[in-house]
Design a protein around this motif. Structure first.
Motif, PDB file in Angstrom:
ATOM      1  N   VAL A   1       0.839  -1.204   0.000  1.00 12.63           N
ATOM      2  CA  VAL A   1       0.000   0.000   0.000  1.00 12.63           C
ATOM      3  C   VAL A   1       0.871   1.251   0.000  1.00 12.63           C
ATOM      4  N   ASP A   2       0.687   2.068  -1.012  1.00 12.57           N
ATOM      5  CA  ASP A   2       1.398   3.356  -1.107  1.00 12.57           C
ATOM      6  C   ASP A   2       2.913   3.162  -0.969  1.00 12.57           C
ATOM      7  N   GLY A   3       3.414   2.043  -1.495  1.00 11.27           N
ATOM      8  CA  GLY A   3       4.856   1.779  -1.476  1.00 11.27           C
ATOM      9  C   GLY A   3       5.415   1.416  -0.117  1.00 11.27           C
ATOM     10  N   TYR A   4       4.558   1.011   0.831  1.00 10.18           N
ATOM     11  CA  TYR A   4       5.015   0.757   2.201  1.00 10.18           C
ATOM     12  C   TYR A   4       6.139  -0.274   2.249  1.00 10.18           C
ATOM     13  N   TYR A   5       6.055  -1.301   1.406  1.00 14.58           N
ATOM     14  CA  TYR A   5       7.042  -2.376   1.455  1.00 14.58           C
ATOM     15  C   TYR A   5       8.145  -2.258   0.398  1.00 14.58           C
ATOM     16  N   ASN A   6       8.254  -1.114  -0.249  1.00 11.06           N
ATOM     17  CA  ASN A   6       9.280  -0.952  -1.285  1.00 11.06           C
ATOM     18  C   ASN A   6      10.683  -1.230  -0.758  1.00 11.06           C
ATOM     19  N   SER A   7      11.007  -0.708   0.398  1.00 10.83           N
ATOM     20  CA  SER A   7      12.360  -0.879   0.950  1.00 10.83           C
ATOM     21  C   SER A   7      12.625  -2.334   1.321  1.00 10.83           C
ATOM     22  N   LEU A   8      11.598  -3.019   1.834  1.00  9.17           N
ATOM     23  CA  LEU A   8      11.771  -4.433   2.192  1.00  9.17           C
ATOM     24  C   LEU A   8      11.976  -5.280   0.944  1.00  9.17           C
ATOM     25  N   LEU A   9      11.219  -5.002  -0.105  1.00 11.84           N
ATOM     26  CA  LEU A   9      11.385  -5.739  -1.358  1.00 11.84           C
ATOM     27  C   LEU A   9      12.768  -5.489  -1.956  1.00 11.84           C
ATOM     28  N   ALA A  10      13.257  -4.253  -1.836  1.00  9.53           N
ATOM     29  CA  ALA A  10      14.600  -3.932  -2.307  1.00  9.53           C
ATOM     30  C   ALA A  10      15.651  -4.690  -1.507  1.00  9.53           C
ATOM     31  N   LEU A  11      15.404  -4.869  -0.210  1.00  7.79           N
ATOM     32  CA  LEU A  11      16.332  -5.636   0.624  1.00  7.79           C
ATOM     33  C   LEU A  11      16.372  -7.095   0.180  1.00  7.79           C
ATOM     34  N   PHE A  12      15.220  -7.683  -0.149  1.00  4.76           N
ATOM     35  CA  PHE A  12      15.200  -9.059  -0.653  1.00  4.76           C
ATOM     36  C   PHE A  12      16.020  -9.164  -1.942  1.00  4.76           C
ATOM     37  N   ASP A  13      15.848  -8.187  -2.834  1.00  2.89           N
ATOM     38  CA  ASP A  13      16.614  -8.190  -4.086  1.00  2.89           C
ATOM     39  C   ASP A  13      18.113  -8.073  -3.801  1.00  2.89           C
ATOM     40  N   LYS A  14      18.463  -7.260  -2.806  1.00  2.99           N
ATOM     41  CA  LYS A  14      19.868  -7.119  -2.419  1.00  2.99           C
ATOM     42  C   LYS A  14      20.406  -8.441  -1.882  1.00  2.99           C
ATOM     43  N   GLY A  15      19.583  -9.169  -1.151  1.00  2.00           N
ATOM     44  CA  GLY A  15      19.993 -10.475  -0.649  1.00  2.00           C
ATOM     45  C   GLY A  15      20.320 -11.447  -1.769  1.00  2.00           C
ATOM     46  N   VAL A  16      19.536 -11.385  -2.849  1.00  3.18           N
ATOM     47  CA  VAL A  16      19.831 -12.222  -4.020  1.00  3.18           C
ATOM     48  C   VAL A  16      21.125 -11.769  -4.672  1.00  3.18           C
ATOM     49  N   GLU A  17      21.264 -10.473  -4.853  1.00  4.75           N
ATOM     50  CA  GLU A  17      22.447  -9.903  -5.500  1.00  4.75           C
ATOM     51  C   GLU A  17      23.725 -10.269  -4.760  1.00  4.75           C
ATOM     52  N   GLU A  18      23.659 -10.273  -3.420  1.00  5.03           N
ATOM     53  CA  GLU A  18      24.850 -10.532  -2.617  1.00  5.03           C
ATOM     54  C   GLU A  18      25.039 -12.008  -2.287  1.00  5.03           C
ATOM     55  N   GLY A  19      24.157 -12.871  -2.788  1.00  2.00           N
ATOM     56  CA  GLY A  19      24.352 -14.303  -2.635  1.00  2.00           C
ATOM     57  C   GLY A  19      23.805 -14.917  -1.362  1.00  2.00           C
ATOM     58  N   PHE A  20      22.947 -14.197  -0.632  1.00  2.00           N
ATOM     59  CA  PHE A  20      22.381 -14.745   0.597  1.00  2.00           C
ATOM     60  C   PHE A  20      20.999 -15.358   0.389  1.00  2.00           C
ATOM     61  N   ILE A  21      20.329 -14.986  -0.682  1.00  4.66           N
ATOM     62  CA  ILE A  21      19.024 -15.538  -1.021  1.00  4.66           C
ATOM     63  C   ILE A  21      19.107 -16.095  -2.435  1.00  4.66           C
ATOM     64  N   GLU A  22      18.694 -17.345  -2.617  1.00  9.69           N
ATOM     65  CA  GLU A  22      18.705 -17.935  -3.952  1.00  9.69           C
ATOM     66  C   GLU A  22      17.624 -17.291  -4.812  1.00  9.69           C
ATOM     67  N   GLY A  23      17.922 -17.144  -6.081  1.00 10.11           N
ATOM     68  CA  GLY A  23      16.995 -16.485  -6.994  1.00 10.11           C
ATOM     69  C   GLY A  23      15.584 -17.055  -6.957  1.00 10.11           C
ATOM     70  N   PRO A  24      15.431 -18.384  -7.093  1.00 11.98           N
ATOM     71  CA  PRO A  24      14.074 -18.950  -7.056  1.00 11.98           C
ATOM     72  C   PRO A  24      13.349 -18.685  -5.737  1.00 11.98           C
ATOM     73  N   ALA A  25      14.092 -18.640  -4.628  1.00  9.00           N
ATOM     74  CA  ALA A  25      13.464 -18.398  -3.328  1.00  9.00           C
ATOM     75  C   ALA A  25      12.930 -16.975  -3.220  1.00  9.00           C
ATOM     76  N   ARG A  26      13.477 -16.067  -4.016  1.00 11.19           N
ATOM     77  CA  ARG A  26      12.972 -14.690  -4.023  1.00 11.19           C
ATOM     78  C   ARG A  26      11.503 -14.656  -4.438  1.00 11.19           C
ATOM     79  N   HIS A  27      11.095 -15.650  -5.238  1.00  9.78           N
ATOM     80  CA  HIS A  27       9.729 -15.669  -5.744  1.00  9.78           C
ATOM     81  C   HIS A  27       8.727 -16.204  -4.732  1.00  9.78           C
ATOM     82  N   ILE A  28       9.193 -16.579  -3.544  1.00  6.94           N
ATOM     83  CA  ILE A  28       8.252 -16.934  -2.474  1.00  6.94           C
ATOM     84  C   ILE A  28       7.353 -15.742  -2.172  1.00  6.94           C
ATOM     85  N   VAL A  29       7.907 -14.550  -2.304  1.00  5.19           N
ATOM     86  CA  VAL A  29       7.179 -13.319  -1.994  1.00  5.19           C
ATOM     87  C   VAL A  29       6.662 -12.678  -3.272  1.00  5.19           C
ATOM     88  N   VAL A  30       5.383 -12.370  -3.291  1.00  5.50           N
ATOM     89  CA  VAL A  30       4.787 -11.651  -4.417  1.00  5.50           C
ATOM     90  C   VAL A  30       4.123 -10.398  -3.867  1.00  5.50           C
TER      91      VAL A  30
END
Length: 229
Positions: free
Chosen positions: A154-183
């Motif tokens: 809502v109104d971008g409330y979770y934008n920063s959290l979603l960006a953190l998940f993407d950063k986790g993938v980029e830095e190798g802490f979250i596997e790419g397919p696991a990123r799709h657990i969250v929609v």
């Protein structure tokens, strides 16, 4: 025709899942923007229109109160799960629907998970985020085999959290397919539609049966036994 690597074809209308119950994590406060309350009311209306029962944290104040009242008055079942210690803080006046009182936060999350087929998070504070993160981890670990966890952004409330998940993938802490657990989606209708079309793509750390067996046969083992397992 071959599928492009990494692209999942959406299910057909025939295979699209229909939820009977959804657990909603949300705040015991309404927040500072009317958009948050509007989103809770709209999500409640979507659940009623789709005849989906609500499982939630049991409170009657804040966003919890708005969505539970909307679903209950719309004729769908409402099951609230609340630790006894939080009742004076999160319940004001009459309770809404069925209320299950538990001993602690761990039991609360376990009971909500047991009675729901999917999960959605509205905006909320530390408690909402803690519930959200644990249910995401449970999916990754294989503790539950339920579909994606939905974020109503809502109104971008979770934008920063979603960006953190993407950063986790980029830095190798979250596997790419696991990123799709969250929609995520901006509206309740779009979010539920996305969740109905979801097909799991991530590998679970351990099969659900292993978690169930460990819970049933829980024991203490030595370091040598652990190395040999």
């Amino acid at each position: 025709m071959e599928e492009d690597e990494g692209i999942i074809n959406p299910p057909t209308n025939e295979s699209r899942r229909k939820f009977k119950s959804i657990c909603v994590f949300c705040g015991s406060r309404a927040g500072n923007k009317s958009a948050f309350s509007d989103a809770a009311l709209e999500l409640g209306k979507q659940l009623v229109e789709r005849k989906i029962d609500l499982v939630y944290g049991g409170g009657s104040v804040g966003l919890m109160g708005l969505i539970s009242k909307t679903v209950f008055e719309g004729g769908c079942r409402v099951l609230g799960v609340i630790p006894r210690a939080l009742m004076p803080h999160e319940i004001s006046g009459e309770t809404i629907g069925e209320l299950k009182i538990v001993s602690d936060m761990h039991q609360r999350k376990s009971e909500m998970s047991k009675h729901a087929e999917a999960f959605i998070a509205l905006p909320g504070g530390y408690g909402t985020m803690e519930e959200l993160m644990e249910i995401i981890a449970w999916s990754q670990l294989g503790i539950h085999e339920k579909p994606q966890v939905g974020l109503l952004n809502v109104d971008g409330y979770y934008n920063s959290l979603l960006a953190l998940f993407d950063k986790g993938v980029e830095e190798g802490f979250i596997e790419g397919p696991a990123r799709h657990i969250v929609v995520s989606a901006d509206t309740a209708e779009e979010l539920i539609n996305k969740m109905e079309e979801y097909a799991p793509v991530h590998d679970r750390v351990a099969p659900r049966q292993s978690w169930e067996e460990n819970q049933l046969w829980g024991s203490t083992i030595s370091g040598e036994e652990a190395q040999g397992s």
